[in-house]
Scaffold this motif. Structure first.
Motif, mmCIF file in Angstrom:
data_model
loop_
_atom_site.group_PDB
_atom_site.id
_atom_site.type_symbol
_atom_site.label_atom_id
_atom_site.label_comp_id
_atom_site.label_asym_id
_atom_site.label_seq_id
_atom_site.Cartn_x
_atom_site.Cartn_y
_atom_site.Cartn_z
ATOM 1 N N THR A 178 20.637 27.472 -15.757
ATOM 2 C CA THR A 178 22.061 27.126 -15.827
ATOM 3 C C THR A 178 22.386 25.862 -15.039
ATOM 4 N N ARG A 179 21.671 25.650 -13.938
ATOM 5 C CA ARG A 179 21.992 24.478 -13.105
ATOM 6 C C ARG A 179 20.973 23.360 -13.249
ATOM 7 N N GLY A 180 19.886 23.641 -13.980
ATOM 8 C CA GLY A 180 18.915 22.595 -14.250
ATOM 9 C C GLY A 180 17.976 22.326 -13.095
ATOM 10 N N SER A 181 17.184 21.242 -13.226
ATOM 11 C CA SER A 181 16.181 20.964 -12.196
ATOM 12 C C SER A 181 16.826 20.276 -10.995
ATOM 13 N N GLU A 182 16.082 20.271 -9.909
ATOM 14 C CA GLU A 182 16.637 19.818 -8.623
ATOM 15 C C GLU A 182 17.008 18.339 -8.641
ATOM 16 N N VAL A 183 18.236 18.071 -8.207
ATOM 17 C CA VAL A 183 18.702 16.695 -8.044
ATOM 18 C C VAL A 183 19.317 16.603 -6.648
ATOM 19 N N SER A 184 18.953 15.568 -5.899
ATOM 20 C CA SER A 184 19.531 15.381 -4.565
ATOM 21 C C SER A 184 20.430 14.158 -4.571
ATOM 22 N N ARG A 185 21.560 14.245 -3.891
ATOM 23 C CA ARG A 185 22.459 13.077 -3.812
ATOM 24 C C ARG A 185 21.947 12.104 -2.749
ATOM 25 N N PRO A 186 22.181 10.805 -2.950
ATOM 26 C CA PRO A 186 21.747 9.837 -1.945
ATOM 27 C C PRO A 186 22.474 10.058 -0.610
ATOM 28 N N VAL A 187 21.782 9.770 0.476
ATOM 29 C CA VAL A 187 22.326 9.956 1.829
ATOM 30 C C VAL A 187 23.647 9.193 1.997
ATOM 31 N N ALA A 188 23.696 7.946 1.522
ATOM 32 C CA ALA A 188 24.886 7.105 1.764
ATOM 33 C C ALA A 188 26.142 7.759 1.181
ATOM 34 N N LYS A 189 26.002 8.379 0.009
ATOM 35 C CA LYS A 189 27.169 9.015 -0.623
ATOM 36 C C LYS A 189 27.623 10.229 0.180
ATOM 37 N N ILE A 190 26.658 10.946 0.712
ATOM 38 C CA ILE A 190 27.002 12.139 1.505
ATOM 39 C C ILE A 190 27.695 11.701 2.799
ATOM 40 N N ILE A 191 27.182 10.645 3.410
ATOM 41 C CA ILE A 191 27.810 10.132 4.633
ATOM 42 C C ILE A 191 29.255 9.719 4.342
ATOM 43 N N ASP A 192 29.469 9.030 3.225
ATOM 44 C CA ASP A 192 30.845 8.624 2.850
ATOM 45 C C ASP A 192 31.744 9.849 2.732
ATOM 46 N N ASP A 193 31.244 10.867 2.036
ATOM 47 C CA ASP A 193 32.047 12.091 1.837
ATOM 48 C C ASP A 193 32.391 12.720 3.187
ATOM 49 N N HIS A 216 15.952 15.988 -0.950
ATOM 50 C CA HIS A 216 15.096 14.817 -0.709
ATOM 51 C C HIS A 216 15.803 13.576 -1.255
ATOM 52 N N GLY A 217 17.098 13.464 -0.881
ATOM 53 C CA GLY A 217 17.881 12.335 -1.394
ATOM 54 C C GLY A 217 17.439 11.007 -0.804
ATOM 55 N N GLU A 218 17.771 9.938 -1.525
ATOM 56 C CA GLU A 218 17.353 8.601 -1.083
ATOM 57 C C GLU A 218 18.111 8.209 0.182
ATOM 58 N N GLY A 219 17.363 7.829 1.204
ATOM 59 C CA GLY A 219 17.966 7.401 2.468
ATOM 60 C C GLY A 219 18.304 5.928 2.445
ATOM 61 N N GLY A 228 16.505 17.944 7.331
ATOM 62 C CA GLY A 228 16.632 17.852 8.793
ATOM 63 C C GLY A 228 17.096 16.466 9.225
ATOM 64 N N THR A 229 16.564 15.440 8.570
ATOM 65 C CA THR A 229 16.940 14.066 8.911
ATOM 66 C C THR A 229 18.395 13.815 8.518
ATOM 67 N N LEU A 230 18.782 14.334 7.352
ATOM 68 C CA LEU A 230 20.181 14.192 6.910
ATOM 69 C C LEU A 230 21.121 14.869 7.920
ATOM 70 N N LEU A 231 20.798 16.087 8.328
ATOM 71 C CA LEU A 231 21.655 16.813 9.273
ATOM 72 C C LEU A 231 21.768 16.052 10.597
ATOM 73 N N THR A 232 20.659 15.506 11.053
ATOM 74 C CA THR A 232 20.654 14.761 12.315
ATOM 75 C C THR A 232 21.592 13.560 12.218
ATOM 76 N N ARG A 233 21.567 12.884 11.073
ATOM 77 C CA ARG A 233 22.441 11.722 10.874
ATOM 78 C C ARG A 233 23.909 12.147 10.788
ATOM 79 N N LEU A 234 24.195 13.222 10.074
ATOM 80 C CA LEU A 234 25.588 13.652 9.889
ATOM 81 C C LEU A 234 26.201 14.092 11.221
ATOM 82 N N ALA A 235 25.367 14.603 12.115
ATOM 83 C CA ALA A 235 25.877 15.065 13.421
ATOM 84 C C ALA A 235 26.445 13.900 14.228
ATOM 85 N N GLU A 236 26.062 12.658 13.857
ATOM 86 C CA GLU A 236 26.565 11.480 14.598
ATOM 87 C C GLU A 236 27.965 11.075 14.154
#
Ligand code: 5AD
Ligand code: SF4
Length: 466
Positions: A178-193, A216-219, A228-236
């Motif tokens: 129903t949701r298809g194969s794994e897709v990760s959003r790029p880091v920059a877009k998540i940071i913006d959000d 495993h989104g593009e950094g 883990g790296t994404l979470l560490t960045r978002l904590a800043e």
């Protein structure tokens, strides 16, 4: 100026659906839609459906029966009510919905919500519209961000989708279909959000994905970043005081995630890590690709990094072929881990999944009995976990005024609701609370230190208790 059109949206199932519902509201806001809690008043009703178990899917058709009555009543007053079925039932059974339920105007799968305005225009023009393709374009890139007023209205805690879909193919599960194969959003877009949310008062972010630690989104460095790296960045990001993520798979727990739990104070020590069964034989039949021992080892890695970490899980009882010995292994696993809570479900065969073809089914009576035994064990662990909090001083992130006048409710790191008598100024702050008693699942306590803003006097007639 034309009067705003009213939108009623009802979501079933997982957190991803809650998040998607908000994105649909944001997509339809520029079309002049405002949300209403009343079906009768609505010009547009969206059912955001769940297909994970049979019971969840069945709800759609009974709800559509009720909506037919509401649609007819609206028509009698000369008003057109459009009905949309979205979510995973739409994805899995789109053609059947169109055939079985003439009341439905639009069927739209989770990958196509950005096309809602066009699909509705098609419906308005008298047609019925179905879109359940997996379009090549990135749905996330096309969904408009929420407006500041919408963010503020939704409170201080927010979900952010970072990953969608699943490549694990557990044999019982419809999600990969129903949701298809794994897709990760790029880091920059998540940071913006997350920055936009933080700028508008959000203090806690829960990153969501069907297999969120498969992220495993593009950094910004052009390389894939693990969770883990994404979470560490978002904590800043200024304003963000708490981070969570859900739902994780035990096989994808990378060292960077463990390190984040060790090094990032904003990352809450509370992890939902479904195991489904404690029997290696059943785990094999489920295609989980891990053993009970692998799961224990992952739990140990988390605990070594952060001693106060607590876990929740999902379990399925009565998977085809599950015998008493297999079930005993599940109970033994639960006893050994000691959960803060868990969800348990009776196995429900889902059309199109490999397990649906397995012959050795477990009787309904046996499933019922096992579910009761498992839930009793989990409930006792949850009660013990909550009771153990009493007398402790813990950080609480305050969310909103409680029902009882003068009380403010927040959450502990373990998402336990905690109530204190205080002024609304503390909403959005993390403050230490000494927990004094437990009423059902809610903790009561007192502020351990004065909040940053001076307290308003609390009316003397206020009562305690949830
Ligand atoms: N039957 C019962 N439970 C299921 N789940 C997923 N598919 C099924 C099914 N076919 C449960 C799993 C999963 C949770 C979201 O729903 O425990 O982790
Ligand atoms: Fe379904 Fe989770 Fe298994 Fe993916 S990992 S197939 S979402 S149960």
């Amino acid at each position: 100026m034309t009067a705003p059109r009213k939108l009623h949206i009802k979501s079933y199932g997982c957190q991803m659906n809650v998040y998607d519902a908000q994105r649909m509201v944001d997509t339809l806001a520029p079309e002049g839609f405002v949300e209403t809690s009343s079906v009768a008043d609505a010009d547009l009703v969206i059912l955001n459906t769940c297909h994970i178990r049979e019971k969840a899917s069945e709800k759609v058709y009974s709800e559509l029966g009720r909506l037919r009555v509401a649609k007819d009543a609206a028509a009698l007053t000369g008003r057109q009510m459009n009905i949309v079925v979205a979510g995973c039932v739409a994805q899995a059974e789109g053609n059947e919905i169109i055939r079985r339920a003439p009341v439905v105007d639009v069927v739209v799968g989770p990958q196509s919500y950005h096309h809602l305005p066009q699909l509705l225009a098609q419906a308005k023009a008298g047609g019925r519209a179905l879109e359940t393709e997996f379009p090549i374009e990135d749905k996330f890139g096309f969904l408009p961000p929420p407006k500041p007023a919408a963010i503020r209205a939704r409170g201080i805690s927010s979900f952010v989708t970072v990953q969608e879909g699943c490549d694990k193919f557990c044999t019982f599960c419809v999600v990969p279909y129903t949701r298809g194969s794994e897709v990760s959003r790029p880091v920059a877009k998540i940071i913006d959000d997350v920055k936009r949310l933080a700028d508008n008062g959000v203090r806690e972010i829960t990153l969501i994905g069907q297999n969120v630690n498969g992220y495993h989104g593009e950094g910004p460095d052009g390389r894939p970043w693990p969770l883990g790296t994404l979470l560490t960045r978002l904590a800043e990001i200024p304003g963000i005081v708490r981070l969570r993520y859900s739902t994780s798979h035990p096989r994808d727990v990378e060292e960077t995630l463990i390190e984040a739990h060790r090094d990032v104070p904003a990352l809450m020590p509370f992890v939902h890590l479904p195991v489904q069964s404690g029997s290696d034989r059943i785990l094999g039949l489920m295609n989980r690709k891990h053993t009970a021992k692998d799961y224990f080892d992952v739990i140990e890695r988390f605990r070594d990094a952060r001693q106060d970490i607590a876990f929740t899980s999902d379990f399925i009882v009565g998977f085809p072929g599950e015998n008493e010995e297999d079930f005993a292994a599940t109970l033994a696993l639960v006893t050994q881990i000691g959960y803060a809570g868990a969800y348990s479900f009776k196995y429900s065969p889902r059309p199109g999944t490999p397990a649906a073809d397995l012959q050795e089914t477990v009787s309904a009576a046996v499933m019922d009995e096992r579910l009761v035994r498992l839930q009793e064990l989990i409930d006792s662990q949850q009660s013990a976990f909550n009771a153990a909090a009493i007398g402790n001083t813990v950080d609480v992130l305050f969310e909103r005024a409680a029902r009882n006048p003068g009380q403010i409710v927040g959450r502990t790191p373990y998402l336990q609701p905690a109530h204190v008598m205080a002024s609304e100024d503390i909403i959005g702050q993390v403050l230490p609370v000494t927990l004094t008693s437990l009423e059902r699942y809610s903790l009561l306590g007192t502020l351990a230190t004065p909040p940053i803003q001076p307290l308003q006097p609390v009316p003397s007639h206020s009562v305690t208790g949830a």
